[in-house]
Motif scaffolding. Structure first.
Motif, PDB file in Angstrom:
ATOM      1  N   HIS A  95     -13.010   5.123   0.154  1.00  0.00           N
ATOM      2  CA  HIS A  95     -13.479   5.620  -1.137  1.00  0.00           C
ATOM      3  C   HIS A  95     -14.310   6.896  -0.974  1.00  0.00           C
ATOM      4  O   HIS A  95     -14.275   7.774  -1.845  1.00  0.00           O
ATOM      5  N   LEU A 110     -12.781  -0.005   3.396  1.00  0.00           N
ATOM      6  CA  LEU A 110     -12.518   0.363   2.004  1.00  0.00           C
ATOM      7  C   LEU A 110     -13.598   1.320   1.485  1.00  0.00           C
ATOM      8  O   LEU A 110     -13.291   2.262   0.747  1.00  0.00           O
ATOM      9  N   TRP A 151       0.861  -1.184   0.000  1.00  0.00           N
ATOM     10  CA  TRP A 151       0.000   0.000   0.000  1.00  0.00           C
ATOM     11  C   TRP A 151       0.902   1.240   0.000  1.00  0.00           C
ATOM     12  O   TRP A 151       2.092   1.161   0.291  1.00  0.00           O
ATOM     13  N   TRP A 182      -6.780  -3.925  -5.157  1.00  0.00           N
ATOM     14  CA  TRP A 182      -6.529  -3.404  -3.810  1.00  0.00           C
ATOM     15  C   TRP A 182      -5.993  -4.493  -2.876  1.00  0.00           C
ATOM     16  O   TRP A 182      -6.004  -4.311  -1.651  1.00  0.00           O
ATOM     17  N   ALA A 209      -9.761   0.867 -12.095  1.00  0.00           N
ATOM     18  CA  ALA A 209      -8.816   0.679 -11.003  1.00  0.00           C
ATOM     19  C   ALA A 209      -7.557   1.509 -11.181  1.00  0.00           C
ATOM     20  O   ALA A 209      -6.688   1.521 -10.309  1.00  0.00           O
ATOM     21  N   TRP A 261      -3.641  -3.582   0.101  1.00  0.00           N
ATOM     22  CA  TRP A 261      -4.289  -2.838   1.179  1.00  0.00           C
ATOM     23  C   TRP A 261      -5.227  -3.741   1.966  1.00  0.00           C
ATOM     24  O   TRP A 261      -5.343  -3.627   3.191  1.00  0.00           O
ATOM     25  N   ARG A 295      -7.066   1.490   7.210  1.00  0.00           N
ATOM     26  CA  ARG A 295      -7.320   0.049   7.143  1.00  0.00           C
ATOM     27  C   ARG A 295      -7.995  -0.472   8.396  1.00  0.00           C
ATOM     28  O   ARG A 295      -8.818  -1.395   8.341  1.00  0.00           O
ATOM     29  N   PRO A 353      -6.939   4.875  -7.420  1.00  0.00           N
ATOM     30  CA  PRO A 353      -6.759   3.453  -7.097  1.00  0.00           C
ATOM     31  C   PRO A 353      -5.376   2.954  -7.518  1.00  0.00           C
ATOM     32  O   PRO A 353      -4.636   3.654  -8.227  1.00  0.00           O
TER      33      PRO A 353
END
Length: 532
Positions: free
Chosen positions: A335, A331, A78, A301, A241, A304, A313, A110
């Motif tokens: 976003h 997540l 990440w 992802w 992504a 992450w 996280r 992303p």
């Protein structure tokens, strides 16, 4: 009773024949030349992109974010904060430099594009060549795909190669292929998805024609499996992504394929073409282009999701199998933060521009500029990377797109409609944030470039005319010139235009590729004050 069979059989053959008329134009050249010539154009594009790729030996524009984020993905899975002088340390000490600051970094996009940049850093180290390797490779492969797409849409290998040639010589495509930014990856995955959908259009229509001839299917017509929409969905997922702008293309392409399916069943004259297209094709198309793309998006992802420590996280489950499930709320919140960031991004920037500026190239982006003494043999020199399209290509594309609007309205030519859909999907959505003064740049138009090239070659192809007579059902009325005269004139116009694009690109090349040139020569290439 004995006469009922011939009466039913003849309309079936007519329906299937009419459907085949609306396939992509037949290719007149051999399959070997269909690969040899595109590969030659691709090799030319590759030479342009890889030559002097490590120049300048510096961090260029937003490479300061993506080169470091990509390196962090390799190290942690990440994005991680880096120390302030990381630019110098990345260049001088390579990937093992102690550049990491405290904790994870909040990111605006992303991870898919950064994972691709990371491949080059894994292969060649955290150097300018390393983080630019994958953009150059992807930019080169985009030319190959476009050559093949153009060939399929026009039925001509030469016209297909002309489309790839235009992309190879576009200044913006060239610059974004030689810097570690994300937009070239968005363009690549969108173009790849478009190519898959074109193949699916031809394959599925041939299959539908075969099934109709066999008398298969009820009132809705026969079911046809669209296998090529699976890789198209994967490509659209990877586009999203990389940058969320891929969503615009997912919506545009989704509408486009439903219209194609309706047109196919209507051409086959099944009793209920629209219901058949929605129920037999549309629902499956949604599954293959949206949920599948969503799964691909989530998969990018993985670092992450599966590893602790990423931004926001939270708690990580001890059981790795449970981590994807328990990570989803975090997540989702992440976003929302990213969305709020983009929605509120209105900080003025020297090189910002508006979507209505892009087609005319009013405000390009100076990715890099310096006035070096080394290598300069006059009083003053300049060394620049100017993120700008090749004007002859862009302004010619504006005319071609206007022609295609007329062609689509007058003829409902599916090729014109598909090209316009691809162009407008990359342009129109930006008008809404522009009204809120959202900061944006010319290179956001990079995904539109393949559709601009296709617009130009499609219009040139119409000017030249078909290599062989078209089916009666597609005839377009009387011609002003004899077909041979028309082809000679059209070929001359196309050759002259491509030559002008080549000359224009060659003239701008020094300010696209960071060549050291006298300041007077630099100033001669800056045609408008808004280019400074």
């Amino acid at each position: 009773m004995t006469q009922t069979q011939p009466v039913k059989a003849e309309p079936v053959r007519v329906r299937a024949s009419r459907l085949r008329d609306w396939l992509a134009p037949p290719v007149t050249e051999s399959r070997a030349w269909g690969w040899i010539l595109p590969l030659l154009v691709t090799a030319f594009a590759g030479f342009l992109r890889f030559d002097r790729l490590a120049v300048p030996n510096a961090v260029v524009f937003d490479e300061t974010y993506y080169a470091k984020d990509s390196l962090a993905l390799l190290e942690f899975g990440w994005e991680h904060n880096a120390v302030k002088d990381a630019d110098r340390m990345l260049i001088e000490q390579g990937p093992n430099a102690d550049i990491w600051g405290e904790g994870p970094a909040f990111i605006a996009h992303p991870p898919a594009g950064k994972w691709m940049i990371a491949i080059g850093e894994w292969l060649f180290g955290a150097t300018p060549f390393g983080w630019r390797f994958m953009p150059a490779l992807i930019g080169t492969l985009s030319v190959l795909i476009l050559c093949r797409v153009g060939r399929r849409m026009t039925g001509s290998t030469l016209l297909g190669c002309a489309a790839g040639f235009l992309l190879a010589l576009d200044g913006l495509a060239f610059v974004t292929s030689r810097t570690a930014l994300l937009d070239i990856f968005v363009m690549f995955w969108i173009l790849a998805a478009f190519a898959c959908l074109l193949i699916d259009r031809d394959v599925s229509r041939r299959r539908l024609a075969d099934l109709v001839e066999q008398g298969r299917g009820g009132p809705l017509g026969p079911f046809v499996m669209h296998w090529w929409r699976i890789p198209a969905g994967i490509c659209l997922g990877l586009a999203c992504a990389t940058k969320w702008t891929g969503l615009y293309y997912m919506a545009a392409f989704g509408i486009m394929v439903v219209l194609w399916d309706m047109g196919a069943r209507r051409a086959a004259r099944v009793p209920n073409p629209y219901a058949g297209a929605v129920l037999l094709d549309g629902i499956l198309a949604f599954v293959l282009l949206v949920p599948l793309a969503g799964l691909v998006y989530l998969a990018t992802w993985w670092g992450w999701i599966l590893r602790p420590g990423g931004w926001g996280r939270g708690t990580v489950a001890d059981n790795p199998l449970l981590r994807p499930v328990e990570a989803l709320p975090d997540l989702w919140n992440y976003h929302k933060e990213i969305f709020n960031f983009h929605n509120g991004l209105s900080t003025p920037h020297t090189y910002q521009s508006w979507p209505w500026d892009w087609p005319i190239l009013r405000r390009p982006v100076a990715f890099y500029y310096t006035e070096p003494r080394e290598g300069c043999h006059v009083d003053r020199c300049a060394k620049e990377i100017l993120g700008i399209g090749t004007p002859v290509f862009w302004w010619g594309a504006l005319i071609a797109l206007a022609v295609l609007i007329v062609v689509w309205l007058a003829r409902r030519d599916w090729r014109a409609g598909a090209i316009l859909a691809g162009y407008l999907a990359g342009w129109l959505p930006w008008f809404v944030p522009a009204l809120r003064d959202r900061t944006m740049f010319l290179f956001y138009a990079t995904p539109m470039l393949p559709f601009m090239a296709l617009a130009v070659v499609l219009v040139l192809g119409m000017l030249i005319g078909p290599a062989r007579p078209r089916p009666v059902s597609l005839a377009k009325g009387p011609q002003l010139l004899h077909p041979e005269q028309r082809r000679i004139l059209g070929a001359a116009v196309m050759g002259a235009y491509l030559l002008l694009v080549l000359i224009n690109f060659a003239y701008l090349y020094p300010v696209l590729a960071a060549k050291v040139i006298p300041f007077g020569e630099w100033d001669a290439r800056i045609w408008f004050d808004s280019w400074i």
